[in-house]
Design an enzyme around this catalytic site. Sequence first.
Site, PDB file in Angstrom:
ATOM      1  N   LYS A 138       5.169  -9.906   9.439  1.00 23.63           N
ATOM      2  CA  LYS A 138       4.662  -8.879  10.361  1.00 23.63           C
ATOM      3  C   LYS A 138       3.136  -8.926  10.397  1.00 23.63           C
ATOM      4  O   LYS A 138       2.516  -8.778  11.435  1.00 23.63           O
ATOM      5  CB  LYS A 138       5.143  -7.506   9.891  1.00 23.63           C
ATOM      6  CG  LYS A 138       4.237  -6.377  10.295  1.00 23.63           C
ATOM      7  CD  LYS A 138       4.962  -5.281  10.967  1.00 23.63           C
ATOM      8  CE  LYS A 138       4.007  -4.299  11.587  1.00 23.63           C
ATOM      9  NZ  LYS A 138       2.992  -3.824  10.639  1.00 23.63           N
TER      10      LYS A 138
ATOM     11  N   HIS B 285       9.058   1.203   3.172  1.00 21.16           N
ATOM     12  CA  HIS B 285      10.184   1.205   4.113  1.00 21.16           C
ATOM     13  C   HIS B 285      11.018  -0.042   3.855  1.00 21.16           C
ATOM     14  O   HIS B 285      10.716  -0.828   2.947  1.00 21.16           O
ATOM     15  CB  HIS B 285       9.676   1.274   5.562  1.00 21.16           C
ATOM     16  CG  HIS B 285       8.613   0.258   5.879  1.00 21.16           C
ATOM     17  ND1 HIS B 285       8.868  -1.096   5.917  1.00 21.16           N
ATOM     18  CD2 HIS B 285       7.285   0.386   6.136  1.00 21.16           C
ATOM     19  CE1 HIS B 285       7.771  -1.751   6.213  1.00 21.16           C
ATOM     20  NE2 HIS B 285       6.773  -0.872   6.338  1.00 21.16           N
TER      21      HIS B 285
ATOM     22  N   MET C  96       0.842  -1.200   0.000  1.00 18.84           N
ATOM     23  CA  MET C  96       0.000   0.000   0.000  1.00 18.84           C
ATOM     24  C   MET C  96       0.881   1.254   0.000  1.00 18.84           C
ATOM     25  O   MET C  96       0.424   2.345   0.354  1.00 18.84           O
ATOM     26  CB  MET C  96      -0.925  -0.006   1.217  1.00 18.84           C
ATOM     27  CG  MET C  96      -1.895  -1.202   1.186  1.00 18.84           C
ATOM     28  SD  MET C  96      -3.390  -0.939   2.142  1.00 18.84           S
ATOM     29  CE  MET C  96      -2.731  -0.676   3.762  1.00 18.84           C
TER      30      MET C  96
ATOM     31  N   HIS D 287       9.296  -3.470   3.289  1.00 13.99           N
ATOM     32  CA  HIS D 287       8.794  -3.696   1.924  1.00 13.99           C
ATOM     33  C   HIS D 287       9.954  -4.067   0.989  1.00 13.99           C
ATOM     34  O   HIS D 287       9.849  -4.963   0.167  1.00 13.99           O
ATOM     35  CB  HIS D 287       8.151  -2.418   1.361  1.00 13.99           C
ATOM     36  CG  HIS D 287       6.906  -1.973   2.076  1.00 13.99           C
ATOM     37  ND1 HIS D 287       6.849  -0.798   2.779  1.00 13.99           N
ATOM     38  CD2 HIS D 287       5.673  -2.520   2.159  1.00 13.99           C
ATOM     39  CE1 HIS D 287       5.631  -0.631   3.277  1.00 13.99           C
ATOM     40  NE2 HIS D 287       4.898  -1.661   2.922  1.00 13.99           N
TER      41      HIS D 287
END
Length: 282
Positions: A149, A34, A30, A37
Amino acid sequence: MKVIETINQMQQKSESLRTAGKFISLVPTMGFLHEGHLELMRVAKEHSDKLIMSLFVNPTQFGPSEDFEQYPADTEGDLEKARSVGVDMVFMPSVEEMYPEDSQTVVSVKRLTQHLCGLSRPGHFDGVTTVVSKLFNSTKPHLAVFGQKDYQQLVVISRMVMDLNMDIKIIGVPTVREPDGLAMSSRNSYLDPEERKSALCLKRSLELADKMFHDGTREASLIKETVESFIQSNPFTEIDYITLCDPLTLEDIQTLGDESLLALAVRVGKTRLIDNCLIRKS
Ligand code: AMP
């Protein structure tokens, strides 16, 4: 790096890559990228010939009182980061492109979504499984990579792929953390400096629980109580859930066995953060 905004064009591109014998991977995001990703993208790249990243803030996975309207965005920065890790194509559809007014189909995983975030975010996982199905059908990947996560999301998507016989391999990547242990998240940008300090209690409480297990505690209620009072001792925190469960079914457990999942959702100020760890004999 190509940026593609329509489903039609994306499908054509992917189809011709497949015809040319290329192995395609997808990393759905989305945005507001960071290092977490980027790690997913590195793993995906290692396992494929062509890497597609999708960038779509999916309205159907947000509840009415959630942060869809405020969700952080930095498209230019994201494209730059994607380029730096070797993304080949970015699929970036608009909301109208993904959800035409007459669309009426929802993909829903039944039991796994009745736990953890499924309880506090009704409808969230239907939004996730529906959009991920649409992203899969648009990008036609052989492989898709997700972060641990969002542990429940990973197991829900793996179940969907299995149940619907989607010919896509799913890989989970361990949580990437800040040097002090906070799990990286686009939502960390909402935290002010004091809240940011408090947010460390999530990771610390996972460590506390792991230590209790290794010191011999097997009673889930004891571990949960300890974690609860530790989190409550940190300012600005409000616990959504602390759950010890089976890592495959996500059913609550009373006694810790060989492998258990500890999953947390905690509001720090207005920001809802999640974290988790597997607790097992090492
Ligand atoms: P999001 O943009 O938050 O929807 O996340 C896109 C993907 O990145 C999901 O598969 C997440 O699980 C994954 N992800 C987000 N944060 C992290 C992290 N700190 N470590 C590993 N993966 C992550």
